[in-house]
Write a protein that holds these residues in place. Structure first.
Motif, PDB file in Angstrom:
ATOM      1  N   PHE A 228       0.884  -1.024   0.013  1.00  0.00           N
ATOM      2  CA  PHE A 228       0.092  -0.093   0.001  1.00  0.00           C
ATOM      3  C   PHE A 228       0.844   1.095  -0.105  1.00  0.00           C
ATOM      4  O   PHE A 228       1.871   1.302   0.582  1.00  0.00           O
ATOM      5  CB  PHE A 228      -0.843   0.027   1.296  1.00  0.00           C
ATOM      6  CG  PHE A 228      -1.791  -1.310   1.274  1.00  0.00           C
ATOM      7  CD1 PHE A 228      -2.831  -1.347   0.744  1.00  0.00           C
ATOM      8  CD2 PHE A 228      -1.259  -2.201   2.538  1.00  0.00           C
ATOM      9  CE1 PHE A 228      -3.846  -2.486   0.965  1.00  0.00           C
ATOM     10  CE2 PHE A 228      -2.049  -3.477   2.327  1.00  0.00           C
ATOM     11  CZ  PHE A 228      -3.177  -3.538   1.639  1.00  0.00           C
ATOM     12  N   GLY A 229       0.486   2.406  -0.524  1.00  0.00           N
ATOM     13  CA  GLY A 229       1.181   3.654  -0.427  1.00  0.00           C
ATOM     14  C   GLY A 229       0.742   4.625  -1.534  1.00  0.00           C
ATOM     15  O   GLY A 229       0.103   4.152  -2.703  1.00  0.00           O
ATOM     16  N   HIS A 230       1.308   5.751  -1.444  1.00  0.00           N
ATOM     17  CA  HIS A 230       0.912   6.846  -2.333  1.00  0.00           C
ATOM     18  C   HIS A 230       1.270   6.716  -3.818  1.00  0.00           C
ATOM     19  O   HIS A 230       0.341   6.847  -4.567  1.00  0.00           O
ATOM     20  CB  HIS A 230       1.670   8.071  -1.609  1.00  0.00           C
ATOM     21  CG  HIS A 230       1.274   9.503  -2.604  1.00  0.00           C
ATOM     22  ND1 HIS A 230       0.072   9.960  -1.944  1.00  0.00           N
ATOM     23  CD2 HIS A 230       1.668  10.222  -3.523  1.00  0.00           C
ATOM     24  CE1 HIS A 230       0.092  11.070  -2.925  1.00  0.00           C
ATOM     25  NE2 HIS A 230       0.866  11.163  -3.651  1.00  0.00           N
ATOM     26  N   LYS A 231       2.409   5.916  -4.143  1.00  0.00           N
ATOM     27  CA  LYS A 231       2.599   5.707  -5.583  1.00  0.00           C
ATOM     28  C   LYS A 231       1.756   4.649  -6.098  1.00  0.00           C
ATOM     29  O   LYS A 231       1.423   4.813  -7.356  1.00  0.00           O
ATOM     30  CB  LYS A 231       4.143   5.399  -5.598  1.00  0.00           C
ATOM     31  CG  LYS A 231       4.419   3.857  -5.206  1.00  0.00           C
ATOM     32  CD  LYS A 231       6.242   3.814  -5.775  1.00  0.00           C
ATOM     33  CE  LYS A 231       6.676   2.859  -4.742  1.00  0.00           C
ATOM     34  NZ  LYS A 231       7.036   3.368  -3.380  1.00  0.00           N
ATOM     35  N   LEU A 232       1.286   3.668  -5.361  1.00  0.00           N
ATOM     36  CA  LEU A 232       0.287   2.761  -5.831  1.00  0.00           C
ATOM     37  C   LEU A 232      -1.190   3.320  -5.861  1.00  0.00           C
ATOM     38  O   LEU A 232      -1.703   2.867  -6.939  1.00  0.00           O
ATOM     39  CB  LEU A 232       0.350   1.518  -4.737  1.00  0.00           C
ATOM     40  CG  LEU A 232       1.643   0.673  -4.797  1.00  0.00           C
ATOM     41  CD1 LEU A 232       1.507  -0.231  -3.690  1.00  0.00           C
ATOM     42  CD2 LEU A 232       1.783   0.124  -6.021  1.00  0.00           C
ATOM     43  N   ASP A 233      -1.466   4.263  -5.159  1.00  0.00           N
ATOM     44  CA  ASP A 233      -2.721   4.799  -5.367  1.00  0.00           C
ATOM     45  C   ASP A 233      -2.605   5.767  -6.654  1.00  0.00           C
ATOM     46  O   ASP A 233      -3.528   5.737  -7.382  1.00  0.00           O
ATOM     47  CB  ASP A 233      -3.091   5.931  -4.244  1.00  0.00           C
ATOM     48  CG  ASP A 233      -3.288   5.276  -2.914  1.00  0.00           C
ATOM     49  OD1 ASP A 233      -3.481   4.076  -2.875  1.00  0.00           O
ATOM     50  OD2 ASP A 233      -2.907   5.939  -1.772  1.00  0.00           O
ATOM     51  N   ASN A 234      -1.580   6.267  -6.950  1.00  0.00           N
ATOM     52  CA  ASN A 234      -1.292   7.117  -7.986  1.00  0.00           C
ATOM     53  C   ASN A 234      -1.483   6.138  -9.278  1.00  0.00           C
ATOM     54  O   ASN A 234      -2.106   6.387 -10.396  1.00  0.00           O
ATOM     55  CB  ASN A 234      -0.042   7.908  -8.129  1.00  0.00           C
ATOM     56  CG  ASN A 234      -0.113   9.041  -7.311  1.00  0.00           C
ATOM     57  OD1 ASN A 234      -1.053   9.425  -6.384  1.00  0.00           O
ATOM     58  ND2 ASN A 234       0.907   9.956  -7.318  1.00  0.00           N
ATOM     59  N   LEU A 235      -0.694   5.063  -9.302  1.00  0.00           N
ATOM     60  CA  LEU A 235      -0.673   4.201 -10.471  1.00  0.00           C
ATOM     61  C   LEU A 235      -2.141   3.566 -10.644  1.00  0.00           C
ATOM     62  O   LEU A 235      -2.297   3.471 -11.743  1.00  0.00           O
ATOM     63  CB  LEU A 235       0.264   2.983 -10.095  1.00  0.00           C
ATOM     64  CG  LEU A 235       1.880   3.566 -10.095  1.00  0.00           C
ATOM     65  CD1 LEU A 235       2.601   2.329  -9.759  1.00  0.00           C
ATOM     66  CD2 LEU A 235       2.144   4.088 -11.363  1.00  0.00           C
ATOM     67  N   ALA A 236      -2.834   3.234  -9.476  1.00  0.00           N
ATOM     68  CA  ALA A 236      -4.292   2.928  -9.792  1.00  0.00           C
ATOM     69  C   ALA A 236      -5.150   4.003 -10.482  1.00  0.00           C
ATOM     70  O   ALA A 236      -5.914   3.860 -11.145  1.00  0.00           O
ATOM     71  CB  ALA A 236      -4.970   2.539  -8.475  1.00  0.00           C
ATOM     72  N   ALA A 237      -4.927   5.516 -10.194  1.00  0.00           N
ATOM     73  CA  ALA A 237      -5.513   6.231 -10.933  1.00  0.00           C
ATOM     74  C   ALA A 237      -5.067   6.705 -12.316  1.00  0.00           C
ATOM     75  O   ALA A 237      -5.983   7.173 -13.102  1.00  0.00           O
ATOM     76  CB  ALA A 237      -5.393   7.629  -9.949  1.00  0.00           C
TER      77      ALA A 237
END
Length: 143
Positions: A48-57
């Motif tokens: 989990f983390g910010h970069k993964l949130d960004n990649l999902a978006a």
């Protein structure tokens, strides 16, 4: 910079900066360890983390590596080489994930392969592995 030299710099670099953007377009750059194989950049991270949130978006990314750099103060210049890879990122699993983790181990801990393989067997499930399929690569050098 010729493509072959840019690929070599990408393969031999120690770390790179992954640039992502969130759903609203806010950029985010983070340095990380990586390996470049078969036209793709691989890196591992927490689940989990910010970069993964960004990649999902937004899976579109850039990845920058700086090789040799030397400031030339008397010339008001810098000698450098850098490469920027562009592409889309996605998680890999199974055999590809295992191969990427071993490639990272070979690059960063070549004297500890046996211990590293045991660590991957024990802890590998706790990590994600992301592959960036490089669609465009640019390099620049000045001396």
């Amino acid at each position: 910079m010729e493509t072959a030299k840019a690929e070599r710099l990408l393969a031999e670099g120690v770390y790179g900066v992954l640039s992502t953007a969130d759903g609203s377009g806010q950029p985010y750059g983070i340095p990380l360890n990586y390996v470049f194989r078969d036209g793709a950049v691989y890196f591992h991270c927490a689940r989990f983390g910010h970069k993964l949130d960004n990649l999902a978006a937004n899976p579109r990314v850039s990845f920058c590596v700086v090789g040799k750099a030397r400031v030339l103060p008397e010339q008001f210049s810098t000698e450098y080489e850098s490469v920027v890879a562009f592409g889309e990122a996605r998680e890999v699993e199974g055999e590809e994930k295992e191969r990427a983790l071993v490639w990272l181990l070979e690059k960063y801990s070549p004297d500890y392969l046996e211990e590293g393989r045991a660590y991957i067997a024990r802890e590998g499930a706790a990590a994600k592995v992301i592959r960036i399929d490089v669609s465009r690569l640019t390099g620049k050098a000045a001396s």
